[in-house]
Write an enzyme that holds these catalytic residues in place. Structure first.
Site, PDB file in Angstrom:
ATOM      1  N   LYS A  11      43.303  42.618  24.896  1.00  0.00           N
ATOM      2  CA  LYS A  11      42.448  43.607  24.199  1.00  0.00           C
ATOM      3  C   LYS A  11      43.080  44.987  24.318  1.00  0.00           C
ATOM      4  O   LYS A  11      43.912  45.230  25.203  1.00  0.00           O
ATOM      5  CB  LYS A  11      41.034  43.652  24.802  1.00  0.00           C
ATOM      6  CG  LYS A  11      40.935  43.990  26.309  1.00  0.00           C
ATOM      7  CD  LYS A  11      40.959  45.448  26.670  1.00  0.00           C
ATOM      8  CE  LYS A  11      40.897  45.698  28.172  1.00  0.00           C
ATOM      9  NZ  LYS A  11      41.321  47.025  28.606  1.00  0.00           N
ATOM     10  N   GLY A 103      44.480  39.542  32.725  1.00  0.00           N
ATOM     11  CA  GLY A 103      43.878  38.784  33.834  1.00  0.00           C
ATOM     12  C   GLY A 103      42.417  38.462  33.543  1.00  0.00           C
ATOM     13  O   GLY A 103      41.964  37.334  33.769  1.00  0.00           O
ATOM     14  N   SER A 104      41.683  39.453  33.033  1.00  0.00           N
ATOM     15  CA  SER A 104      40.261  39.244  32.716  1.00  0.00           C
ATOM     16  C   SER A 104      40.114  38.168  31.647  1.00  0.00           C
ATOM     17  O   SER A 104      39.225  37.314  31.727  1.00  0.00           O
ATOM     18  CB  SER A 104      39.630  40.535  32.199  1.00  0.00           C
ATOM     19  OG  SER A 104      39.801  41.567  33.133  1.00  0.00           O
ATOM     20  N   ASP A 137      35.731  43.678  32.838  1.00  0.00           N
ATOM     21  CA  ASP A 137      36.156  43.339  31.467  1.00  0.00           C
ATOM     22  C   ASP A 137      35.971  41.862  31.128  1.00  0.00           C
ATOM     23  O   ASP A 137      36.142  41.462  29.972  1.00  0.00           O
ATOM     24  CB  ASP A 137      37.654  43.654  31.275  1.00  0.00           C
ATOM     25  CG  ASP A 137      37.940  45.141  31.283  1.00  0.00           C
ATOM     26  OD1 ASP A 137      36.960  45.920  31.300  1.00  0.00           O
ATOM     27  OD2 ASP A 137      39.122  45.514  31.275  1.00  0.00           O
TER      28      ASP A 137
HETATM   29  O1  C5P Z   1      35.664  45.605  37.662  1.00  0.00           O
HETATM   30  P1  C5P Z   1      37.107  45.663  37.985  1.00  0.00           P
HETATM   31  O2  C5P Z   1      37.514  44.682  39.051  1.00  0.00           O
HETATM   32  O3  C5P Z   1      38.001  45.590  36.802  1.00  0.00           O
HETATM   33  O4  C5P Z   1      37.336  47.107  38.593  1.00  0.00           O
HETATM   34  C1  C5P Z   1      38.430  47.452  39.381  1.00  0.00           C
HETATM   35  C2  C5P Z   1      38.158  48.797  40.004  1.00  0.00           C
HETATM   36  O5  C5P Z   1      38.183  49.814  38.998  1.00  0.00           O
HETATM   37  C3  C5P Z   1      36.816  48.930  40.677  1.00  0.00           C
HETATM   38  O6  C5P Z   1      36.863  48.494  42.004  1.00  0.00           O
HETATM   39  C4  C5P Z   1      36.545  50.408  40.580  1.00  0.00           C
HETATM   40  O7  C5P Z   1      37.269  51.101  41.578  1.00  0.00           O
HETATM   41  C5  C5P Z   1      37.184  50.787  39.250  1.00  0.00           C
HETATM   42  N1  C5P Z   1      36.206  50.800  38.145  1.00  0.00           N
HETATM   43  C6  C5P Z   1      35.288  51.842  38.057  1.00  0.00           C
HETATM   44  N2  C5P Z   1      34.395  51.854  37.024  1.00  0.00           N
HETATM   45  C7  C5P Z   1      34.399  50.903  36.087  1.00  0.00           C
HETATM   46  C8  C5P Z   1      35.333  49.832  36.140  1.00  0.00           C
HETATM   47  C9  C5P Z   1      36.221  49.826  37.191  1.00  0.00           C
HETATM   48  O8  C5P Z   1      35.274  52.739  38.894  1.00  0.00           O
HETATM   49  N3  C5P Z   1      33.542  50.968  35.080  1.00  0.00           N
END
Ligand code: C5P
Length: 286
Positions: A11, A103-104, A137
């Site tokens: 994406k 990865g997502s 994601d």
């Molecule tokens: O959800 P995901 O594992 O992709 O997020 C990785 C990191 O990115 C989270 O631990 C957080 O530090 C940051 N993040 C965030 N706000 C979001 C998505 C991700 O702060 N909306």
């Protein structure tokens, strides 16, 4: 059915607005996810030995236990108590840690594929519950729609299918950028009731008079502070007269958006000549 082959697309984020920092450390977002034709291939195969086996030629993904597909297998096993055996072959085409959601997408398509291959009869609600645990994601890819609006931390999805087909030039630097680091560098205000309410409706994402969607990414400056090289790529797009360009997610991919394949190919060729050290992909709306 003994095996199942699945395409797992990437994406780009055509729009990403950060509304504020939440108490749980995440950031509240409004984003527009757009699926593209660049994709990985996943082959799931039943094996008699119970457990999980991952086969991939990608050097960075060989350590099974840190792979998001293995984590997806673990959460699935925990919820369903499934005790079978599966072999996963992953043919990786999507660059890793590049803001393209590779990865997502792999995690989401693995869960969807397991549900089909082993007839696990998991409801869509359960699939979403698994997906959210794996990353913000992941839910978008479970919806299998070519475009959607993400709110919350990106996990609340509203379908917004794209009728337009766009062409993209992806400029993928050799470095990845860890998402948590980008959010840490972001100078985001704490989320207030007012900023949470800064509603954006589907109408806000409709194409402008020029036929292109509004482009925005609030993470760009933070990513540039970590990798100033991104500024140079942005400047090169500018030199080439490409105004519709953006970073995807937290980077490192920068992309331009076009209505014609010819124009995308032309820009990609110039980029390749000027920066032979960078990977360039031309792809389109999925
Ligand atoms: O959800 P995901 O594992 O992709 O997020 C990785 C990191 O990115 C989270 O631990 C957080 O530090 C940051 N993040 C965030 N706000 C979001 C998505 C991700 O702060 N909306």
């Amino acid at each position: 059915m003994r095996s199942l082959e699945i395409s797992s697309p990437a994406k780009v984020n055509l729009f990403l607005k950060v509304l504020g920092r939440r108490n749980d450390g995440y950031h509240e977002l409004k984003t527009l996810f757009h699926c593209i034709s660049l994709q990985d291939q996943i082959i799931l195969r039943r094996i008699s030995k119970p457990g999980f086996r991952l086969i991939t030629s990608h050097p960075k993904l060989k350590r099974t236990r840190s792979n998001i597909i293995f984590r997806a297998y673990q959460v699935l096993q925990k919820v369903t108590k499934w005790k079978g055996g599966v072999e996963v072959k992953l043919k990786k085409n999507i660059p890793v840690a590049a803001g393209l959601g590779g990865g997502s997408s792999n995690a989401a398509h693995f869960i969807l594929g397991m549900n089909r291959l082993f007839n696990l009869k998991l409801s869509f609600k359960t699939l979403l519950h698994l997906g959210v645990q794996l990353g913000s994601d992941v839910p978008f890819f479970l919806y299998k729609v070519n475009q959607a609006i993400g709110t919350g931390r990106g996990e609340k999805i509203k379908r917004f299918p794209s009728k337009n087909k766009f062409w993209f030039v992806l400029v993928v630097s050799p470095f990845g950028i860890p998402t948590p680091l980008v959010y840490k560098r972001l100078k985001a205000r704490p989320l207030t009731r007012i900023s949470r309410d800064a509603t954006i409706t589907s109408a806000d994402f409709c194409c402008n008079r020029d036929g292109y969607p509004p482009l925005r990414n609030d993470l760009f400056s933070a990513s540039c502070r970590i990798r100033p090289e991104l500024k140079r790529i942005d400047a090169l797009f500018d030199q080439l007269g490409v105004t519709r360009r953006l970073m995807s997610g937290s980077g490192s991919t920068m992309f331009s958006i076009h209505k014609s394949r010819r124009e995308a190919k032309r820009i990609a060729q110039i980029f390749k000549r000027r920066r032979p050290d960078i990977k360039i992909f031309v792809c389109h709306t999925d």
